[in-house]
Design a protein around this motif. Structure first.
Motif, PDB file in Angstrom:
ATOM      1  N   ASP A 144       0.860  -1.183   0.000  1.00 31.54           N
ATOM      2  CA  ASP A 144       0.000   0.000   0.000  1.00 31.54           C
ATOM      3  C   ASP A 144       0.901   1.239   0.000  1.00 31.54           C
ATOM      4  N   VAL A 145       1.509   1.492  -1.167  1.00 35.22           N
ATOM      5  CA  VAL A 145       2.384   2.663  -1.295  1.00 35.22           C
ATOM      6  C   VAL A 145       1.824   3.585  -2.378  1.00 35.22           C
ATOM      7  N   THR A 146       1.967   4.872  -2.143  1.00 37.69           N
ATOM      8  CA  THR A 146       1.596   5.865  -3.154  1.00 37.69           C
ATOM      9  C   THR A 146       2.789   6.015  -4.089  1.00 37.69           C
ATOM     10  N   MET A 147       2.560   5.888  -5.392  1.00 34.19           N
ATOM     11  CA  MET A 147       3.664   5.961  -6.352  1.00 34.19           C
ATOM     12  C   MET A 147       3.471   7.161  -7.261  1.00 34.19           C
ATOM     13  N   LEU A 148       4.446   8.063  -7.252  1.00 35.28           N
ATOM     14  CA  LEU A 148       4.346   9.296  -8.021  1.00 35.28           C
ATOM     15  C   LEU A 148       5.242   9.257  -9.244  1.00 35.28           C
TER      16      LEU A 148
END
Lengths: 351, 351
Positions: free
Chosen positions: A309-313
């Protein structure tokens, strides 16, 4: 001939001649006439800096014959109204002096200011008037005379008086990375920089510290890069020597160095670093991909496959104020400036 | 033989036989033995759903001969300990019944529950015990008997009793999109869904509304798709018919429909949609790319070239609670369920 300024678009759509309706970057030919609209700026150009891939293609095609390379560049600019290599599709950047700024331009530029464009030459209307007679055709740096047009949504940065131009240009080239890092990092967090001894990596490390990171872990691929980072003390707190393409080993070493990270910044141009970056980041954390070698699907499927559950930019090269921020980091961090100057000198010394 | 459970890794590293040290997805061969570690779950498998690309490759290689296709699948699973097509690299998903859940498993599963795995077969230890005798080799759906192992960080969802299994599987297949949309959208915002009549697009539109969006604009490529969306009233507020690969036209139509958007969700599998999504999004806004056809460099360079200060997210297929959320949206939105059922029936009717 019309005497009133033409209706203009902030993206420069009014300068597109062919094919109609596309963005300037996608256009075959732009209108580079010197009259500016109310929201445009005209720059007196003194130097083009060709994209490395474009220059290499031209030099190889014409067997490094200076006259032929020069003629080819002139022909491209005269034909297309911009310097976009038709084979590589790439451009470069330019430096010059503001000659006229329209009353409605939002760029905040004044006549007489020395500027560098931070948007690509591939979308910048350009006319060359000196036949490039001062260029030896043997390097990417082209001294020249002519003019270029900036749109309302172009990006240009004023070159500072207190820093050497090559240093400023090197900093501006990667200034999106520290700006986005600073926006994402919150006080007290653990930040991982993959490729910490490089230009965008070292700037991002200092930006993370400025944003209040409690710990900055830097990943480098070799002992030599680690030594370089150690020589410039204080840029990172912990140094990890690892192959960033090996997820399990990388994550293990990052863990031992104080990880996992709340924010991971990927600044290396190697392929296959997505899994390691994701696995080294805590649940609920963020990964910023600045490497153009990033695979979208490897990032998306890798995170899903690890239930991460990681936000990837996607590292956006544009953040408002990015050039000023990066130059400020260089001015106020002597060790960072020293590392940068070594990198710039090293690059200048190579063929 | 050991009687105590083996030491385990939440990612399943302890099940990797060859090559040692890699993640299960990258492994050539996994240990699929039925004894579970304390944080694992064993599932009695009743159906495999092969990835479309994998099934197509097998069928073409063996000229659609059912016996040969069946033998090939059995051979892959027996050799690798998982169903990962060595040519396409892809897997699929499975359904089954929980047989045993380790005391330390964080998945919250109980023996007897009917589940679907939401992580790929490419990383799931698998044994088949019935020689696939019930499979005709003519479809991606394989009725079977055997067992599979879930790790602590695998993802499985309990199949609901109140919905048909094909509908639940279709919803779960795209459940990451509405979950991330809901996380990103804030109350009062304008949301643009590119590909709004599709499965992930329509779910995301409803998720945006649930998150409090003031307006939802749906982009579809054709009049037929627009009619489909209109038939299922209330999924979006405005319908835009446009080619999402034409940035200027798309952004103009979105503007006319109430844009630019605060949040844009890209749910179409066409290439070249990055520029239009960015240009249709307000400065300071967010673009979520859920399409596997997204080009990382086109997104990064496109935003920079337009001086677009937009946050760009790689659509992560995993968000905690994503399956439950998506199923809830289907249950509570009759028009969404009706659209989904038509899509599922249509897919089932195609060869």
């Amino acid at each position: 001939m019309t005497t009133s300024p033409p209706r203009s678009s902030p993206l420069g759509l009014h300068r597109v001649i062919e094919p109609p309706g596309v963005l300037p970057q996608a256009a075959w030919c732009l209108d580079a006439s010197p009259e500016i609209a109310a929201d445009e700026v005209r720059v007196r150009v003194d130097r083009l800096n060709l994209d490395a891939a474009s220059y290499r293609q031209l030099r190889e095609t014409y067997a490094a014959d200076p006259d032929k390379v020069r003629a080819a560049v002139l022909d491209i600019i005269a034909t297309r109204g911009k310097m976009q290599n038709p084979v590589t599709g790439s451009g470069g950047m330019l430096t010059g002096t503001v000659e006229e700024a329209g009353a409605d331009s939002p760029l905040g530029l004044q006549p007489g200011q020395r500027v560098a464009t931070l948007v690509s030459l591939t979308l910048t209307p350009l006319v060359i008037t000196d036949s490039l007679y001062r260029w030896d055709g043997l390097s990417e740096q082209i001294p020249c005379e002519g003019h270029a047009i900036l749109f309302a949504r172009s990006i240009a940065a004023v070159l500072p008086d207190d820093l050497p131009v090559p240093l400023s240009l090197a900093v501006m080239d990667v200034c999106g990375a520290p700006a986005l890092t600073m926006r994402v990092v919150t006080a007290g967090s653990t930040v991982l920089i993959i490729g910490a001894a490089g230009k965008s990596g070292s700037l991002s490390a200092v930006a993370a510290r400025r944003a209040g990171a409690a710990a900055v872990i830097g990943v480098v691929p070799t002992q030599a890069e680690a030594a370089l980072l150690r020589e410039h003390d204080g840029l990172v707190d912990e140094i990890v020597i690892a192959d960033a393409r090996d997820p399990v080993t990388l994550a293990g070493k990052v863990q031992a160095a104080g990880g996992p990270a709340d924010v991971t910044v990927v600044c290396v141009d190697a392929t296959g670093c997505e899994g390691g970056a994701i696995l080294s980041t805590a649940q609920g954390g963020t990964v910023i991909f600045f490497s153009m070698a990033t695979s979208f699907s490897a990032a998306a499927l890798g995170a899903e496959g690890m239930a991460a559950d990681v936000t990837m930019l996607v590292g956006n090269g544009y953040v408002p104020g990015h050039a000023d921020l990066a130059l400020d980091l260089i001015r106020t961090t002597p060790e960072l400036r020293a590392l940068f100057e070594r990198r710039v000198a090293h690059e200048g010394g190579q063929p």
